[in-house]
Design an enzyme around this catalytic site. Structure first.
Site, PDB file in Angstrom:
ATOM      1  N   ALA A  79       0.676  -1.184  -0.220  1.00 39.43           N
ATOM      2  CA  ALA A  79       0.079  -0.121  -0.045  1.00 39.43           C
ATOM      3  C   ALA A  79       0.852   1.217   0.193  1.00 39.43           C
ATOM      4  CB  ALA A  79      -0.870  -0.132   1.099  1.00 39.43           C
ATOM      5  N   GLY A 124       0.263  -5.000   1.027  1.00 40.06           N
ATOM      6  CA  GLY A 124      -0.819  -5.093   0.358  1.00 40.06           C
ATOM      7  C   GLY A 124      -0.439  -5.788  -1.199  1.00 40.06           C
ATOM      8  N   GLU A 127      -0.498  -9.465  -0.414  1.00 41.44           N
ATOM      9  CA  GLU A 127      -2.076  -9.690  -0.216  1.00 41.44           C
ATOM     10  C   GLU A 127      -2.975  -9.792  -1.514  1.00 41.44           C
ATOM     11  OE1 GLU A 127      -2.228  -6.599   2.805  1.00 41.44           O
ATOM     12  OE2 GLU A 127      -3.669  -8.067   3.938  1.00 41.44           O
ATOM     13  N   GLU A 147       4.242  -5.372   7.284  1.00 46.41           N
ATOM     14  CA  GLU A 147       3.315  -4.318   7.950  1.00 46.41           C
ATOM     15  C   GLU A 147       3.684  -3.895   9.680  1.00 46.41           C
ATOM     16  OE1 GLU A 147       2.268  -6.535   5.780  1.00 46.41           O
ATOM     17  OE2 GLU A 147       0.571  -5.680   4.535  1.00 46.41           O
TER      18      GLU A 147
HETATM   19  N1  DAK Z   1       4.490   3.308  -0.778  1.00 46.39           N
HETATM   20  C1  DAK Z   1       4.882   4.422  -1.255  1.00 46.39           C
HETATM   21  N2  DAK Z   1       6.137   4.455  -1.861  1.00 46.39           N
HETATM   22  C2  DAK Z   1       6.892   3.524  -2.113  1.00 46.39           C
HETATM   23  C3  DAK Z   1       6.566   2.388  -1.836  1.00 46.39           C
HETATM   24  C4  DAK Z   1       5.399   2.181  -0.612  1.00 46.39           C
HETATM   25  N3  DAK Z   1       4.842   1.034  -0.147  1.00 46.39           N
HETATM   26  N4  DAK Z   1       7.447   1.499  -1.974  1.00 46.39           N
HETATM   27  C5  DAK Z   1       8.287   1.957  -2.612  1.00 46.39           C
HETATM   28  N5  DAK Z   1       7.989   3.424  -2.727  1.00 46.39           N
HETATM   29  C6  DAK Z   1       8.639   4.402  -3.424  1.00 46.39           C
HETATM   30  C7  DAK Z   1       9.965   4.723  -2.551  1.00 46.39           C
HETATM   31  O1  DAK Z   1       9.477   5.728  -1.560  1.00 46.39           O
HETATM   32  C8  DAK Z   1      10.959   5.541  -3.688  1.00 46.39           C
HETATM   33  O2  DAK Z   1      10.450   6.752  -4.092  1.00 46.39           O
HETATM   34  P1  DAK Z   1      11.338   8.060  -4.569  1.00 46.39           P
HETATM   35  O3  DAK Z   1      12.222   8.269  -3.124  1.00 46.39           O
HETATM   36  O4  DAK Z   1      12.279   7.495  -5.500  1.00 46.39           O
HETATM   37  O5  DAK Z   1      10.426   9.120  -4.627  1.00 46.39           O
HETATM   38  C9  DAK Z   1      10.670   4.580  -5.184  1.00 46.39           C
HETATM   39  O6  DAK Z   1       9.460   3.737  -4.527  1.00 46.39           O
HETATM   40  C10 DAK Z   1      11.726   3.535  -5.081  1.00 46.39           C
HETATM   41  O7  DAK Z   1      11.833   2.750  -3.615  1.00 46.39           O
HETATM   42  P2  DAK Z   1      13.276   2.747  -3.078  1.00 46.39           P
HETATM   43  O8  DAK Z   1      14.293   3.753  -3.556  1.00 46.39           O
HETATM   44  O9  DAK Z   1      13.139   2.613  -1.361  1.00 46.39           O
HETATM   45  O10 DAK Z   1      13.780   1.496  -3.747  1.00 46.39           O
HETATM   46  P3  DAK Z   1      14.897   0.386  -2.987  1.00 46.39           P
HETATM   47  O11 DAK Z   1      15.104  -0.582  -4.273  1.00 46.39           O
HETATM   48  O12 DAK Z   1      15.802   1.054  -2.285  1.00 46.39           O
HETATM   49  O13 DAK Z   1      14.019  -0.610  -2.082  1.00 46.39           O
HETATM   50  C11 DAK Z   1      11.807  -1.682  -1.294  1.00 46.39           C
HETATM   51  C12 DAK Z   1      13.080  -1.260  -2.424  1.00 46.39           C
HETATM   52  C13 DAK Z   1      10.609  -2.623  -1.826  1.00 46.39           C
HETATM   53  C14 DAK Z   1      12.816  -2.575  -0.193  1.00 46.39           C
HETATM   54  C15 DAK Z   1      11.617  -0.614  -0.325  1.00 46.39           C
HETATM   55  O14 DAK Z   1      11.190   0.611  -1.497  1.00 46.39           O
HETATM   56  C16 DAK Z   1      10.462  -0.431   0.452  1.00 46.39           C
HETATM   57  O15 DAK Z   1      10.887  -1.203   1.514  1.00 46.39           O
HETATM   58  N6  DAK Z   1       9.452  -0.266   0.293  1.00 46.39           N
HETATM   59  C17 DAK Z   1       8.281  -0.329   1.155  1.00 46.39           C
HETATM   60  C18 DAK Z   1       7.761  -1.672   1.524  1.00 46.39           C
HETATM   61  C19 DAK Z   1       6.689  -1.820   2.546  1.00 46.39           C
HETATM   62  O16 DAK Z   1       6.877  -1.606   3.705  1.00 46.39           O
HETATM   63  N7  DAK Z   1       5.494  -2.340   1.756  1.00 46.39           N
HETATM   64  C20 DAK Z   1       4.478  -2.557   2.628  1.00 46.39           C
HETATM   65  C21 DAK Z   1       3.620  -1.341   3.044  1.00 46.39           C
HETATM   66  S1  DAK Z   1       2.411  -1.552   4.230  1.00 46.39           S
HETATM   67  C22 DAK Z   1      -5.256  -1.398   4.573  1.00 46.39           C
HETATM   68  C23 DAK Z   1      -5.065  -2.621   3.977  1.00 46.39           C
HETATM   69  C24 DAK Z   1      -3.744  -3.072   3.852  1.00 46.39           C
HETATM   70  C25 DAK Z   1      -2.676  -2.202   3.971  1.00 46.39           C
HETATM   71  C26 DAK Z   1      -2.827  -0.813   4.568  1.00 46.39           C
HETATM   72  C27 DAK Z   1      -4.111  -0.736   4.811  1.00 46.39           C
HETATM   73  N8  DAK Z   1      -6.527  -0.877   4.995  1.00 46.39           N
HETATM   74  C28 DAK Z   1      -7.255  -2.023   4.958  1.00 46.39           C
HETATM   75  C29 DAK Z   1      -6.521   0.471   5.389  1.00 46.39           C
HETATM   76  C30 DAK Z   1      -1.460  -2.588   3.369  1.00 46.39           C
HETATM   77  C31 DAK Z   1      -0.048  -2.065   4.023  1.00 46.39           C
HETATM   78  C32 DAK Z   1       0.975  -2.314   3.508  1.00 46.39           C
HETATM   79  O17 DAK Z   1       1.119  -2.581   2.304  1.00 46.39           O
END
Ligand code: DAK
Length: 273
Positions: A79, A124, A127, A147
């Site tokens: 997400a 997400g 998921e 998460e």
């Molecule tokens: N959201 C927003 N931007 C993201 C992102 C994300 N999840 N993942 C990556 N990006 C963006 C980065 O901010 C970066 O943007 P700029 O800085 O270039 O503007 C760009 O994508 C490239 O990412 P990185 O520079 O970080 O690339 P790396 O190769 O160094 O790292 C990575 C890749 C995938 C390891 C890293 O980007 C990372 O850790 N990303 C976050 C992964 C994460 O934590 N994902 C889970 C999010 S929590 C809900 C239901 C479900 C959910 C929420 C609410 N409700 C029912 C309300 C689900 C929650 C989740 O998914």
């Protein structure tokens, strides 16, 4: 003719973050297109996904759907975390409901939906992949539910689907550690159906679907429906659902054709009726 026009409209639909293309085999290739944010799911993407799946499953000429992400790096990196800061609870609730609608539409699709995972499938994003009927991953893919590192838990059904697809023990480990796992490990625990080299990903996905698409379409749709509904109930009730569906298939032309073709030692020509 009417159906051809309907499919054409699916291709030209003006989505901001989705690309849709239906090939001559009737496979709809649906790609999430936010490569700069690793295809992260913002509210608009989630709404577009809901609309696209509702639309695609309504076309009779769409025989299968492949969901993927744009670029080599990510299927979907989760997400969109930038939307989380200061999100009021009522918006989080609405997001949750729309997300649930997406997952429910995918799961209830009468045509097979395959997640083609080339890179990161996190939070997400994983998921979403788990709501698909099948998963084909590249050896370059990294999967996980990070998460808890954000003070959250999976909110699009991940706690439930990972427990069922792999096991409760695997779900506990993946969710509590929030670590990323390789595609091989995801295959080992039963989460993905195939793992192939990056350059073979598309072909492997098509091959898997070809093997499904030559079967009786009504039987395939019925099997998907019975498996989905069976997961919601106990064994006895599940077997009742199975027996009812088994009986109904005897009223289809495909069933007659399947048996006749076998006895006549030829390939069946299913009409999907
Ligand atoms: N959201 C927003 N931007 C993201 C992102 C994300 N999840 N993942 C990556 N990006 C963006 C980065 O901010 C970066 O943007 P700029 O800085 O270039 O503007 C760009 O994508 C490239 O990412 P990185 O520079 O970080 O690339 P790396 O190769 O160094 O790292 C990575 C890749 C995938 C390891 C890293 O980007 C990372 O850790 N990303 C976050 C992964 C994460 O934590 N994902 C889970 C999010 S929590 C809900 C239901 C479900 C959910 C929420 C609410 N409700 C029912 C309300 C689900 C929650 C989740 O998914």
């Amino acid at each position: 003719m009417e159906q051809e026009e309907a499919v054409a409209s699916a291709e030209s639909e003006d989505y901001r973050f989705l690309q849709v293309e239906v090939d001559e085999a009737g496979i709809a290739w649906l790609s999430i297109h936010r490569p700069k944010a690793l295809n992260a799911l913002n509210s608009e993407v989630i709404e577009e996904l809901r609309d696209a799946f509702v639309e695609l499953v309504s076309y009779e000429d769409v025989r299968a759907i492949v969901l993927t992400g744009s670029g080599d790096k990510a299927f979907v990196a989760g997400a969109d975390i930038s939307e989380f800061v200061g999100m009021p609870p009522h918006e989080a609730r609405a997001l949750s409901q729309t997300g649930q609608e997406v997952m429910a539409t995918i799961e209830a699709s009468p045509v097979p939906v395959v997640a083609m995972i080339q890179g990161f499938a996190l939070g997400g994003g994983l998921e979403l992949a788990m709501a698909c009927h099948l998963r084909v991953a590249s050896t370059a893919a990294k999967l996980g539910l990070p998460e808890v590192g954000l003070g959250l838990i999976p909110g699009f059904g991940g706690t439930q689907r990972l427990s069922r697809l792999a096991s409760p023990g695997v779900a506990r480990e993946w969710i509590m550690t929030g670590e990323m796992y390789s595609a091989e490990e995801a295959y080992r625990v039963g989460l993905v159906n195939r793992v192939v080299a990056p350059e073979e990903l598309r072909d492997a996905t098509v091959q898997l679907l070809k093997s499904v698409l030559k079967r009786g379409p009504v039987a395939v749709a019925t099997a998907l429906d019975v498996i989905r509904r069976g997961l919601e109930v106990g064994q006895t009730e599940g077997e009742n659902i199975e027996a009812d569906a088994f009986g109904i298939l005897f009223a289809t032309e495909d069933q007659t054709e399947g048996a006749k073709a076998f006895l006549e030692k030829r390939k069946p020509e299913f009409q999907g009726r």
